[in-house]
Write an enzyme that holds these catalytic residues in place. Structure first.
Site, PDB file in Angstrom:
ATOM      1  N   ASN A  49       0.954  -1.271   0.029  1.00 58.72           N
ATOM      2  CA  ASN A  49       0.037   0.114  -0.018  1.00 58.72           C
ATOM      3  C   ASN A  49       0.880   1.305   0.063  1.00 58.72           C
ATOM      4  O   ASN A  49       2.191   1.358   0.441  1.00 58.72           O
ATOM      5  CB  ASN A  49      -0.972  -0.054   1.319  1.00 58.72           C
ATOM      6  CG  ASN A  49      -1.716   1.133   1.321  1.00 58.72           C
ATOM      7  OD1 ASN A  49      -2.395   1.611   0.435  1.00 58.72           O
ATOM      8  ND2 ASN A  49      -1.775   2.014   2.727  1.00 58.72           N
TER       9      ASN A  49
ATOM     10  N   SER B 266       4.897   6.840   2.327  1.00 58.29           N
ATOM     11  CA  SER B 266       5.355   5.419   2.462  1.00 58.29           C
ATOM     12  C   SER B 266       4.804   4.469   1.822  1.00 58.29           C
ATOM     13  O   SER B 266       3.567   4.267   1.756  1.00 58.29           O
ATOM     14  CB  SER B 266       5.250   5.114   4.200  1.00 58.29           C
ATOM     15  OG  SER B 266       5.645   6.254   4.977  1.00 58.29           O
TER      16      SER B 266
HETATM   17  C1  GAR Z   1      -2.892   8.949  -2.196  1.00 56.27           C
HETATM   18  O1  GAR Z   1      -2.562  10.372  -1.804  1.00 56.27           O
HETATM   19  C2  GAR Z   1      -2.763   7.819  -1.408  1.00 56.27           C
HETATM   20  O2  GAR Z   1      -1.215   8.034  -0.780  1.00 56.27           O
HETATM   21  C3  GAR Z   1      -3.710   7.907  -0.284  1.00 56.27           C
HETATM   22  O3  GAR Z   1      -4.801   8.284  -1.091  1.00 56.27           O
HETATM   23  C4  GAR Z   1      -4.487   9.122  -2.453  1.00 56.27           C
HETATM   24  C5  GAR Z   1      -5.105   8.331  -3.509  1.00 56.27           C
HETATM   25  O4  GAR Z   1      -4.681   9.358  -4.511  1.00 56.27           O
HETATM   26  N1  GAR Z   1      -4.056   6.689   0.268  1.00 56.27           N
HETATM   27  C6  GAR Z   1      -4.517   6.580   1.550  1.00 56.27           C
HETATM   28  O5  GAR Z   1      -4.951   7.653   2.348  1.00 56.27           O
HETATM   29  C7  GAR Z   1      -4.783   5.228   2.050  1.00 56.27           C
HETATM   30  N2  GAR Z   1      -5.173   5.228   3.320  1.00 56.27           N
HETATM   31  P1  GAR Z   1      -4.797   8.324  -6.146  1.00 56.27           P
HETATM   32  O6  GAR Z   1      -6.162   7.842  -6.139  1.00 56.27           O
HETATM   33  O7  GAR Z   1      -4.683   9.517  -7.009  1.00 56.27           O
HETATM   34  O8  GAR Z   1      -3.735   7.590  -6.181  1.00 56.27           O
END
Ligand code: GAR
Length: 187
Positions: free
Chosen positions: A106, A135
């Protein structure tokens, strides 16, 4: 190449970064399916236009066991070997994690082990931190708790809001995730 399935819930910009990096001839992985718990996830359309098989199920209001079984069947149908979560905003069940132990990663928008869970950027700013980041970690039953495989640091500027910080961290995520996934799948 290792067969990777990506799970998304929304925009899918990290998914797109992983797909684009996978097109390099020396990439150790290929993205064989993008699956979502949300049929309206904008990233699904991007994946379709990129020629990648997609699967979606409207998980909202459905028992976890039921939508997870549907997603897992789709992954197994594509002979997926490893799963990359990319903005997948639901907790996987302990049973799912156990069946895929050591084979799910993840990306999380904080420097783990700091700020597990949601609203990471607002919490980092409120704490007065100088550095934020992202991370990539192995997924275990503990939320955002598995071994960290790689991190990227981003300086917090005095006038940052959660949104401006999130945008810079997201750009760093797009660099970090393909590198860490490739490294992880190379051994
Ligand atoms: C990203 O910033 C990811 O790190 C975060 O959501 C966003 C998704 O953006 N993930 C979390 O918060 C997981 N709990 P994306 O759909 O454009 O990749």
């Amino acid at each position: 190449k290792r067969r990777v399935g990506i799970l998304i819930s929304g925009r899918g910009s990290n998914m797109a970064a992983l797909v684009e990096a996978s097109r390099a001839s020396d990439s150790p992985y290929e993205v064989v399916i993008v699956a979502s718990d949300n049929p309206d996830a904008p990233g699904l359309r991007w994946a379709q236009e990129a020629g990648i098989m997609t699967f979606a199920i409207a998980a909202k209001g459905m028992p976890k066991q039921q939508y997870e079984a549907a997603i897992e069947t789709a992954l197994l149908g594509r002979e997926v070997e490893a799963i990359a979560l990319a903005g997948y905003m639901r907790l996987l069940s302990d049973d799912f994690v156990a069946r895929w132990r050591g084979r799910i990663v993840n990306i999380h928008p904080s420097l783990l082990p700091n700020y597990k869970g949601l609203d990471t950027h607002a919490r980092a700013i409120a704490a007065g931190d100088a550095i934020a980041g992202a991370s990539v970690h192995l997924v275990t039953e503990e939320l955002d708790g598995g071994s960290v495989l790689g991190r990227a640091e981003v300086a917090i500027e005095p006038d940052d809001t959660p949104d401006t910080l999130a945008a810079r961290v997201l750009a760093a995520e797009h660099e970090l995730y393909p590198l860490v996934l490739a490294q992880w799948l190379s051994h």
